[in-house]
Design a protein around this motif. Structure first.
Motif, PDB file in Angstrom:
ATOM      1  N   ASN A  96       0.318   9.075  -5.974  1.00  0.00           N
ATOM      2  CA  ASN A  96       0.940   9.490  -7.232  1.00  0.00           C
ATOM      3  C   ASN A  96       1.383   8.322  -8.111  1.00  0.00           C
ATOM      4  O   ASN A  96       1.890   8.539  -9.221  1.00  0.00           O
ATOM      5  CB  ASN A  96       2.143  10.396  -6.956  1.00  0.00           C
ATOM      6  N   ALA A  97       1.224   7.099  -7.618  1.00  0.00           N
ATOM      7  CA  ALA A  97       1.608   5.925  -8.406  1.00  0.00           C
ATOM      8  C   ALA A  97       0.475   5.558  -9.361  1.00  0.00           C
ATOM      9  O   ALA A  97      -0.709   5.630  -9.014  1.00  0.00           O
ATOM     10  CB  ALA A  97       1.929   4.752  -7.492  1.00  0.00           C
ATOM     11  N   SER A  98       0.821   5.144 -10.573  1.00  0.00           N
ATOM     12  CA  SER A  98      -0.193   4.761 -11.553  1.00  0.00           C
ATOM     13  C   SER A  98      -0.812   3.425 -11.163  1.00  0.00           C
ATOM     14  O   SER A  98      -0.201   2.618 -10.444  1.00  0.00           O
ATOM     15  CB  SER A  98       0.441   4.642 -12.938  1.00  0.00           C
ATOM     16  N   MET A  99      -2.026   3.176 -11.642  1.00  0.00           N
ATOM     17  CA  MET A  99      -2.701   1.916 -11.355  1.00  0.00           C
ATOM     18  C   MET A  99      -1.935   0.748 -11.955  1.00  0.00           C
ATOM     19  O   MET A  99      -1.864  -0.330 -11.364  1.00  0.00           O
ATOM     20  CB  MET A  99      -4.139   1.965 -11.874  1.00  0.00           C
ATOM     21  N   GLU A 100      -1.342   0.957 -13.108  1.00  0.00           N
ATOM     22  CA  GLU A 100      -0.551  -0.114 -13.720  1.00  0.00           C
ATOM     23  C   GLU A 100       0.616  -0.504 -12.810  1.00  0.00           C
ATOM     24  O   GLU A 100       0.898  -1.698 -12.606  1.00  0.00           O
ATOM     25  CB  GLU A 100      -0.026   0.339 -15.083  1.00  0.00           C
ATOM     26  N   THR A 101       1.262   0.498 -12.235  1.00  0.00           N
ATOM     27  CA  THR A 101       2.379   0.231 -11.327  1.00  0.00           C
ATOM     28  C   THR A 101       1.913  -0.504 -10.081  1.00  0.00           C
ATOM     29  O   THR A 101       2.538  -1.474  -9.638  1.00  0.00           O
ATOM     30  CB  THR A 101       3.052   1.551 -10.928  1.00  0.00           C
ATOM     31  N   TRP A 236      -9.640  -2.384 -10.447  1.00  0.00           N
ATOM     32  CA  TRP A 236      -8.827  -2.161 -11.649  1.00  0.00           C
ATOM     33  C   TRP A 236      -7.862  -3.308 -11.943  1.00  0.00           C
ATOM     34  O   TRP A 236      -7.467  -3.499 -13.098  1.00  0.00           O
ATOM     35  CB  TRP A 236      -8.027  -0.868 -11.516  1.00  0.00           C
TER      36      TRP A 236
END
Length: 393
Positions: A96-101, A236
């Protein structure tokens, strides 16, 4: 005078001797009997010496022949220092964590679009584990590159196994670059030379597949499987190391026998034309923690175990023919022992002693490749509690 010399034949003999020794040196006999001569030489030796020469010495020689390799591995800390430690990079992941995070947690930036990823392997006969690997990596691989030879690393002829089962991998056909390589079949050649020869050929096949600068290249054996989310993270994130090793959980025979988490040979490279070379040794000091699974000797059939024991680069470990006995192989698998009856390959006495004996059974099937669990009936032999293998050739 304590001795006399016979002029006829040149023998000499002590006057103070028993009848046997006298006969040995008698001018009338004139013959030298080797057995009698040995008796004379040993007549003054006590019983303890006889036991030492006739029992203890041969026993030590036999033990050295049978267990010499174990002795050498146990004493390894005396003659070989441990390699330089890796710099472990903590691995952060949550679905559930974003790739940016996630990229930020690793100290990296995030890209506007992902890099292309090439997965390149040398193939022998590992059809089941290849299917698990490719299904795990499928969403994020641009091109699957597979090279197959009609020769094992040890120079044995082998069929083109993948070619005859290619229809089973139709799901990646549009992204597959497949090549074959004729074996050299040089008798007595060091298996590692043949392995290196095949890896050089894989470099050429990668260029045919269209790899370009800054694409990601995954270098690993078929049974070294990076997790899906690890590859997605690396494609990414920006500013990742140019060469990054992957620390994998190390399993033997199936996901029931967890050896340790020290498998490190798998690596990911930011490709550089003219510089990047396909290899399977240490190429940097950076390693990403908890990045996947290494399932060694994870086969469905007993015949596949025996084939690999004879075919791979360390075939010299088959020191005795009974190691290849199918019933023995099955017993060793279920016990979690070593097929080659070897001690652990470690660099400290603490680690060697700590790993001696069979691998403890694990009953956890959590955090394994999703395709494996989704097709548990087909791959039950890889899951805990299913050590019996198919015996048909």
């Amino acid at each position: 005078m304590w001795w006399m010399m016979g002029e006829a034949d040149g023998h000499y003999c002590s006057k103070k001797t028993d009848d046997i020794c006298g006969a040995l040196c008698s001018q009338e006999t004139g013959r030298f009997f080797s057995f009698t001569r040995l008796y004379c030489a040993l007549r003054g030796v006590d019983m303890k010496t006889y036991v030492f020469l006739l029992v203890i010495v041969p026993t030590c020689v036999l033990a050295g022949y049978i267990h010499g390799q174990k002795i050498s591995y146990f004493l390894r800390p005396l003659w070989e220092s441990p390699p330089k430690p890796f710099h472990d990079i903590p691995h952060y992941h949550h679905e559930n964590a974003s790739m940016e995070t996630l990229c930020k947690l690793h100290g990296w930036g995030v890209r506007e679009y992902p890099r292309r990823v090439y997965d390149a392997v040398l193939f022998s006969n590992e059809l089941d584990i290849l299917a698990v690997r490719w299904r795990e990596l499928y969403p994020y691989i641009t091109q699957f590159v597979l090279l197959e030879s009609n020769s094992t690393f040890t120079g044995l002829p082998k069929p083109l196994v993948f070619a005859s089962h290619r229809d089973e991998f139709k799901f990646i056909e549009s992204r597959l670059t497949y090549g074959t390589l004729g074996g050299r079949f040089v008798k007595g050649m060091n298996p590692f030379y043949e392995e290196a020869y095949q890896r050089v050929a894989l470099d050429q096949l990668l260029r045919i597949a269209g790899i370009t600068d800054d694409d990601l290249l995954l270098m690993s054996d078929v049974d070294e499987i990076p997790s899906r989310h690890t590859i997605n993270l690396l494609r990414w994130c920006d500013e990742i190391p140019k060469i990054l090793h992957l620390r994998l959980k190390n399993y033997l025979y199936s996901f029931e026998f967890l050896v340790d988490n020290k498998s490190w040979r798998a690596s990911v490279h930011r490709y550089e034309t003219g510089k990047t070379r396909y290899a399977h040794y240490r190429q940097s000091d950076e390693i990403l923690a908890d990045a996947g699974w290494h399932c060694s000797f994870c086969f469905r059939r007993i015949s596949e175990f025996i084939f690999k024991m004879k075919a791979y680069s360390h075939n010299d470990r088959v020191r005795f023919s009974h190691f290849l006995n199918p019933k023995r192989v099955q017993r060793v698998i279920c016990k979690g022992a070593d097929l080659f009856d070897m001690l652990p390959e470690e660099y400290t006495f603490k680690d060697i002693i700590g790993k001696m004996g069979p691998i403890p059974h694990s009953f956890s099937a959590v955090h394994l490749p999703s395709y494996l669990l989704e097709n548990a009936d087909k791959y039950r032999f890889l899951l805990p509690g299913n050590c019996i293998r198919e015996s048909e050739i």
